[in-house]
Scaffold this motif. Structure first.
Motif, PDB file in Angstrom:
ATOM      1  N   ILE A  18      33.645  34.772  44.143  1.00 11.97           N
ATOM      2  CA  ILE A  18      34.118  33.853  43.101  1.00 11.97           C
ATOM      3  C   ILE A  18      34.684  32.617  43.780  1.00 11.97           C
ATOM      4  O   ILE A  18      35.606  32.710  44.603  1.00 11.97           O
ATOM      5  N   THR A  19      34.152  31.459  43.461  1.00 15.78           N
ATOM      6  CA  THR A  19      34.573  30.222  44.120  1.00 15.78           C
ATOM      7  C   THR A  19      35.475  29.355  43.248  1.00 15.78           C
ATOM      8  O   THR A  19      35.864  28.259  43.669  1.00 15.78           O
ATOM      9  N   ARG A  21      38.913  28.044  41.561  1.00 19.33           N
ATOM     10  CA  ARG A  21      40.204  27.827  42.212  1.00 19.33           C
ATOM     11  C   ARG A  21      41.344  28.073  41.236  1.00 19.33           C
ATOM     12  O   ARG A  21      41.418  27.447  40.185  1.00 19.33           O
ATOM     13  N   GLU A  24      45.488  33.035  40.845  1.00 21.17           N
ATOM     14  CA  GLU A  24      45.113  34.450  40.878  1.00 21.17           C
ATOM     15  C   GLU A  24      44.158  34.766  42.028  1.00 21.17           C
ATOM     16  O   GLU A  24      44.032  35.921  42.439  1.00 21.17           O
ATOM     17  N   TYR A  25      43.501  33.743  42.564  1.00 23.78           N
ATOM     18  CA  TYR A  25      42.601  33.947  43.696  1.00 23.78           C
ATOM     19  C   TYR A  25      43.247  33.561  45.029  1.00 23.78           C
ATOM     20  O   TYR A  25      42.576  33.463  46.056  1.00 23.78           O
ATOM     21  N   ASP A  27      45.118  30.677  45.716  1.00 22.65           N
ATOM     22  CA  ASP A  27      45.189  29.257  46.041  1.00 22.65           C
ATOM     23  C   ASP A  27      46.576  28.656  45.847  1.00 22.65           C
ATOM     24  O   ASP A  27      46.761  27.457  46.056  1.00 22.65           O
ATOM     25  N   SER A 119      40.202  41.059  48.857  1.00 17.44           N
ATOM     26  CA  SER A 119      40.375  39.741  48.247  1.00 17.44           C
ATOM     27  C   SER A 119      40.003  39.775  46.765  1.00 17.44           C
ATOM     28  O   SER A 119      38.987  40.382  46.384  1.00 17.44           O
ATOM     29  N   PRO A 120      40.777  39.095  45.908  1.00 15.78           N
ATOM     30  CA  PRO A 120      40.422  39.017  44.485  1.00 15.78           C
ATOM     31  C   PRO A 120      39.170  38.189  44.229  1.00 15.78           C
ATOM     32  O   PRO A 120      38.645  38.192  43.109  1.00 15.78           O
ATOM     33  N   ARG A 121      38.670  37.512  45.242  1.00 14.72           N
ATOM     34  CA  ARG A 121      37.464  36.707  45.074  1.00 14.72           C
ATOM     35  C   ARG A 121      36.189  37.545  45.106  1.00 14.72           C
ATOM     36  O   ARG A 121      35.127  37.080  44.710  1.00 14.72           O
ATOM     37  N   SER A 123      33.409  40.143  44.057  1.00 16.12           N
ATOM     38  CA  SER A 123      32.903  40.650  42.777  1.00 16.12           C
ATOM     39  C   SER A 123      31.481  41.171  42.972  1.00 16.12           C
ATOM     40  O   SER A 123      30.788  40.795  43.925  1.00 16.12           O
TER      41      SER A 123
END
Length: 240
Positions: A18-19, A21, A24-25, A27, A119-121, A123
């Motif tokens: 997931i890119t 911003r 929650e990710y 940043d 990482s939450p990114r 998926s």
């Protein structure tokens, strides 16, 4: 807790990144580590200062996004509101790892891509795919590899840059006191900047040495970037 593993096209063939911003990710960082090769891109958007690791005593250059822990003033509901995102944040959740390989009877260390599986990114349903259906790298993953190489060599050069600043006694500590429109006051401590008085008195041979390495330009970009503190203050006031 981070879980760094070696990226490969078998275990991770269906991973997507997931890119978008947002906080929650991850940043919501108030500064990011940077290096001279990135200063030209950064200086139009963020103030560049220097920070000292209290554990190791090591200095490193940083781009400032906010005035306090977990505050990124460039983030809002629509994402990151700047046309340039610092590389050390943009590369997440990837990082460079080292792998031992044997070649012609020699044991060598080879740089490889690691990924933080916590990482939450990460998926399996949305985001940028890392591999094509038959195993080849996507353009996104190739771009990540190039980015990590830039960061790797940039941080090495960044340490040489810091060493040069220390050699010429160009780093000085400062505190930044800000007063918001609503009267609230904040103080930033623990940061360093370039001592302009000492810079102005450097002998020609020292300036020539800094110029040959590209560091004189980096110094002036650092100083020029600090006018962006005003932009940060405007963003902070807009949120009060």
């Amino acid at each position: 807790m981070n879980k760094h593993v070696l990226l490969n096209n078998i275990d991770h063939k269906d991973l997507k990144i997931i890119t978008a911003r947002s906080a929650e990710y991850g940043d919501n960082q108030w500064f990011s580590v940077t290096f001279p090769a990135e200063f030209r891109s950064l200086q139009a958007h963020y103030p560049i200062f220097f920070h000292k690791d209290q554990t190791t005593g090591q200095f490193f250059a940083v781009a400032l996004h906010g005035f306090q822990h977990k505050e990124n003033l460039f983030l809002n509901a629509d994402g990151w509101q700047s046309s340039y995102i610092p590389l050390t944040l943009r590369r997440q959740p990837f990082l460079i790892g080292l792998q031992t390989v044997h070649e012609d009877g020699l044991e060598l260390k080879q740089r490889v891509i690691h990924i933080d599986m916590n990482s939450p990114r990460i998926s399996s349903t949305q985001g940028e795919p890392l591999f094509h259906p038959y195993g080849g790298n996507t353009q996104y993953l190739d771009d990540i590899g190039d980015m990590l190489e830039t960061i790797h060599y940039g941080l090495i050069d960044g340490q040489t840059f810091i060493d040069a600043l220390i050699e010429h006694e160009l780093l000085e500590s400062f505190s930044l006191d800000i007063t918001l429109d609503n009267g609230q006051q904040h103080q930033m401590i623990g940061f360093y900047t370039i001592n302009e008085d000492i810079l102005a008195e450097l002998p020609p041979e020292a300036l020539a040495q800094l110029h040959r390495k590209g560091y004189l330009q980096a110094i002036y970009m650092t100083l020029a970037s600090q006018s962006r503190v005003r932009k940060l203050l405007d963003l902070k006031n807009a949120r009060q």
